[in-house]
Enzyme design. Structure first.
Site, short mmCIF file in Angstrom:
data_model
loop_
_atom_site.label_atom_id
_atom_site.label_comp_id
_atom_site.label_asym_id
_atom_site.label_seq_id
_atom_site.Cartn_x
_atom_site.Cartn_y
_atom_site.Cartn_z
N ALA A 163 0.84 -1.21 0.00
CA ALA A 163 0.00 0.00 0.00
C ALA A 163 0.87 1.25 0.00
O ALA A 163 1.92 1.26 0.64
CB ALA A 163 -0.90 0.01 1.23
N PRO A 164 0.46 2.30 -0.73
CA PRO A 164 -0.80 2.45 -1.45
C PRO A 164 -0.80 1.91 -2.88
O PRO A 164 -1.83 1.97 -3.55
CB PRO A 164 -1.01 3.97 -1.45
CG PRO A 164 0.38 4.54 -1.45
CD PRO A 164 1.22 3.58 -0.64
N GLY A 165 0.33 1.39 -3.37
CA GLY A 165 0.24 0.71 -4.66
C GLY A 165 1.19 1.21 -5.74
O GLY A 165 1.09 0.78 -6.88
N GLY A 166 2.12 2.10 -5.38
CA GLY A 166 3.05 2.63 -6.38
C GLY A 166 3.84 1.52 -7.05
O GLY A 166 3.87 1.40 -8.29
N GLU B 206 -0.94 -6.16 1.70
CA GLU B 206 -0.74 -5.10 2.70
C GLU B 206 -1.28 -5.61 4.04
O GLU B 206 -2.42 -6.02 4.13
CB GLU B 206 -1.46 -3.82 2.26
CG GLU B 206 -1.55 -2.75 3.31
CD GLU B 206 -0.21 -2.31 3.91
OE1 GLU B 206 0.75 -2.09 3.14
OE2 GLU B 206 -0.11 -2.19 5.15
N ARG C 293 -5.13 0.25 5.04
CA ARG C 293 -4.25 0.55 3.91
C ARG C 293 -4.48 -0.44 2.76
O ARG C 293 -4.29 -0.10 1.60
CB ARG C 293 -2.79 0.54 4.35
CG ARG C 293 -2.44 1.75 5.23
CD ARG C 293 -1.01 1.71 5.74
NE ARG C 293 0.01 1.75 4.72
CZ ARG C 293 0.43 2.83 4.07
NH1 ARG C 293 -0.10 4.01 4.36
NH2 ARG C 293 1.38 2.77 3.17
N ASP D 284 9.22 -3.76 -0.14
CA ASP D 284 9.43 -2.31 -0.04
C ASP D 284 9.12 -1.97 1.42
O ASP D 284 8.01 -1.60 1.77
CB ASP D 284 8.47 -1.60 -1.01
CG ASP D 284 8.75 -0.11 -1.12
OD1 ASP D 284 9.92 0.29 -0.99
OD2 ASP D 284 7.79 0.65 -1.33
N CYS E 72 12.90 3.73 1.73
CA CYS E 72 13.08 5.15 1.37
C CYS E 72 13.85 5.82 2.51
O CYS E 72 13.45 6.87 3.00
CB CYS E 72 11.74 5.82 1.08
SG CYS E 72 10.57 5.69 2.40
N1 SAM Z 1 5.25 -0.28 -1.74
C1 SAM Z 1 4.38 0.83 -1.42
C2 SAM Z 1 4.26 1.72 -2.63
O1 SAM Z 1 5.15 1.72 -3.49
O2 SAM Z 1 3.24 2.43 -2.75
C3 SAM Z 1 4.84 1.57 -0.19
C4 SAM Z 1 5.03 0.68 0.98
S1 SAM Z 1 5.45 1.44 2.48
C5 SAM Z 1 7.07 1.91 2.22
C6 SAM Z 1 5.58 0.09 3.56
C7 SAM Z 1 4.31 -0.67 3.82
O3 SAM Z 1 4.63 -1.77 4.72
C8 SAM Z 1 3.22 0.13 4.50
O4 SAM Z 1 2.06 0.10 3.74
C9 SAM Z 1 3.01 -0.56 5.85
O5 SAM Z 1 1.67 -0.58 6.26
C10 SAM Z 1 3.53 -1.96 5.58
N2 SAM Z 1 3.96 -2.66 6.82
C11 SAM Z 1 4.05 -2.18 8.08
N3 SAM Z 1 4.44 -3.13 8.94
C12 SAM Z 1 4.60 -4.26 8.22
C13 SAM Z 1 4.98 -5.59 8.55
N4 SAM Z 1 5.28 -5.93 9.80
N5 SAM Z 1 5.00 -6.50 7.56
C14 SAM Z 1 4.72 -6.16 6.30
N6 SAM Z 1 4.36 -4.90 5.93
C15 SAM Z 1 4.30 -3.96 6.86
#
Ligand code: SAM
Length: 457
Positions: free
Chosen positions: A110-113, A132, A137, A177, A230
């Site tokens: 999430a959010p899906g990029g 996700e 999310r 990610d 990031c």
């Molecule tokens: N890949 C997404 C994009 O490009 O739009 C952005 C992802 S963001 C950097 C990281 C994601 O990991 C968040 O949506 C978060 O909710 C999720 N997350 C948080 N804790 C996590 C866990 N323990 N295991 C897997 N995912 C987790």
């Protein structure tokens, strides 16, 4: 200069040396705005805009428009994505056989990029599970995936360990990610500065280790795991991967770079990392590394214990004329009719029966006692045979009113009663039902534009 925590400043000075002054100056400048076009909703690529050099169909905009006021944004014709994070495309095109049928998991989606990018790069007979773990999310992710309109993507809401236990050696590619301390987003998202602390970094580091450890078993031997964050933080990037290498068998893969991109390659303990800094590349901070799991084995095909997808029967025959491509199989998830590429019919049944599915495949219509209701996703699906429907083409103002869930004036629509597809510039957005004296707007409540209309029109 913005107020950054002292510990962060020291860390960046240690990392960049004299370059750190340029780095901190870059953080004072505006964030670039970039978008990526949907190749399956071909609206023509702009010729006047600067390209994002490491990604196809992607461009910088001279300034940030009000995206909410653009119906084509809601139609999934483009995605607003930070430029550096589009570098995932290089990892996929250089090291994954995208022309073959692949099973791909985007674990933290999430959010899906990244998922919309992957969906645009893989073939139509491949499978993407876009997962996700946080339910709210996952809903946003599902909305973005449905608007992007591929029929071979499933959105799931599961914990990494659950996925690995249920689908051991199943995926050819796993993208992690990871949730991170967000140092690379300091310029773009002020809250990431407030949330940063050495303790938060430590918390993220441990969580990333756990995620990598937990999900590893779902990748088949010979499969590719792409790890990205990031953040600039070495604990969350190189150090984590070094620790992970001590516990698991993989080779780190090198990427070919064009020097003009300004990407920094690191090589530590045999692990290649790719770093983006805002004073060298036009984008935010980003880190990526590609791991190839040792061994080479076909992906596993576990037995489906209790199949929750049923083959559609004759009551679903009416949707056949909706399909551009006849090479699809019709299934039912409860009363919802789905079209699935025949190539991934087994995978679809397996994941629908194993994971907690939020949405998936091409969702076409819900059967009910009175007949059917077309699914919101069907209007946006790129495989829809639009000619099978009465279409009402709306101008920008009326499309925004439709997306705002306003009442639609009957005279704006085609005269024929029944279901109609609302289009803008020929791109499908949603459904209305025309009755003798009024029009019912079927745009989903959860997707409606919430900003007041007078700010948009
Ligand atoms: N890949 C997404 C994009 O490009 O739009 C952005 C992802 S963001 C950097 C990281 C994601 O990991 C968040 O949506 C978060 O909710 C999720 N997350 C948080 N804790 C996590 C866990 N323990 N295991 C897997 N995912 C987790």
């Amino acid at each position: 200069m913005s107020v950054f925590p002292e510990a962060f400043k020291t860390q960046m000075q240690q990392l960049l040396g004299t370059e750190s002054e340029r780095f901190f100056r870059a953080l004072e400048s505006e964030s670039p705005v970039s978008i990526r076009y949907n190749p399956l909703k071909n609206i023509g690529l702009p010729t006047e805009l600067q390209k994002v050099p490491w990604a196809s169909s992607s461009f910088y905009l001279p300034e940030r428009p009000l995206f909410t006021a653009d119906p084509l944004f809601h139609a999934g014709t483009y995605y607003v994505q930070e430029a550096a994070s589009m570098f995932l495309e290089q990892a996929l095109t250089q090291h994954c056989k995208l022309s073959e049928k692949l099973r791909i998991l985007d674990l933290c989606a999430a959010p899906g990029g990244k998922s919309t990018l992957i969906a645009s790069l893989m073939k139509g007979d491949s499978l993407l599970v876009s997962n996700e773990v946080i339910r709210s999310r996952a809903n946003i992710l599902s909305e973005n995936i449905q608007k992007w309109g591929n029929g071979n993507v499933w959105v799931s809401n599961n914990d990494p360990l659950y996925i690995a236990n249920a689908l051991s050696s199943f995926f050819d590619i796993v993208v992690v990610d990871a949730p991170c301390s967000g140092e690379g987003m300091f310029r773009k998202a002020a809250n990431s500065v407030e949330e940063w602390s050495p303790q938060a970094v430590n918390h993220c580091t441990l969580r990333q280790q756990r995620i990598l450890h937990d999900i590893w078993d779902t990748l088949r031997p010979g499969g590719i795991l792409i790890y990205s964050t990031c953040t600039y933080n070495r604990h969350e990037n190189e150090h984590n991967l070094t620790k992970f290498k001590a516990q698991s068998n993989f080779d780190s893969l090198k990427l070919s770079l064009d020097t003009s991109w300004g990407v920094t390659e690191t090589l530590e303990n045999g692990i290649y990392g790719y770093r983006f800094y805002p004073h060298v590349s036009k984008g935010e901070g980003f880190f990526l590394s590609v791991l190839k799991k040792s061994g080479d084995k076909d992906s596993a095909n576990p037995k489906i214990r209790k199949n929750l997808l049923t083959k559609a029967t004759s009551d679903a025959d009416f949707v056949k004329s909706w399909l551009k491509n006849p090479d699809l199989e019709l299934f039912k998830r409860k009363e919802l009719i789905l079209a699935v590429p025949k190539s991934i019919s087994y995978e679809a049944q397996l994941i629908e029966s194993t994971l907690n599915i939020v949405s998936g495949a091409a969702e076409l219509a819900e059967l009910n006692r009175k007949g059917f209701i077309p699914s919101p996703a069907a209007a946006l699906w790129t495989g829809l045979q639009k000619e099978a429907f009465v279409q009402s083409e709306f101008d920008k103002e009326n499309t925004l009113k439709f997306l705002h869930l306003e009442n639609i004036k009957p005279e704006l629509t085609e005269s024929k009663e029944g279901w109609q597809l609302i289009t803008h510039n020929g791109i499908g957005l949603g459904w209305i039902k025309k009755l003798s004296n009024r029009v019912n707007n079927y745009y989903p409540k959860e997707w409606r534009i919430r900003m007041p209309l007078n700010k948009l029109i």
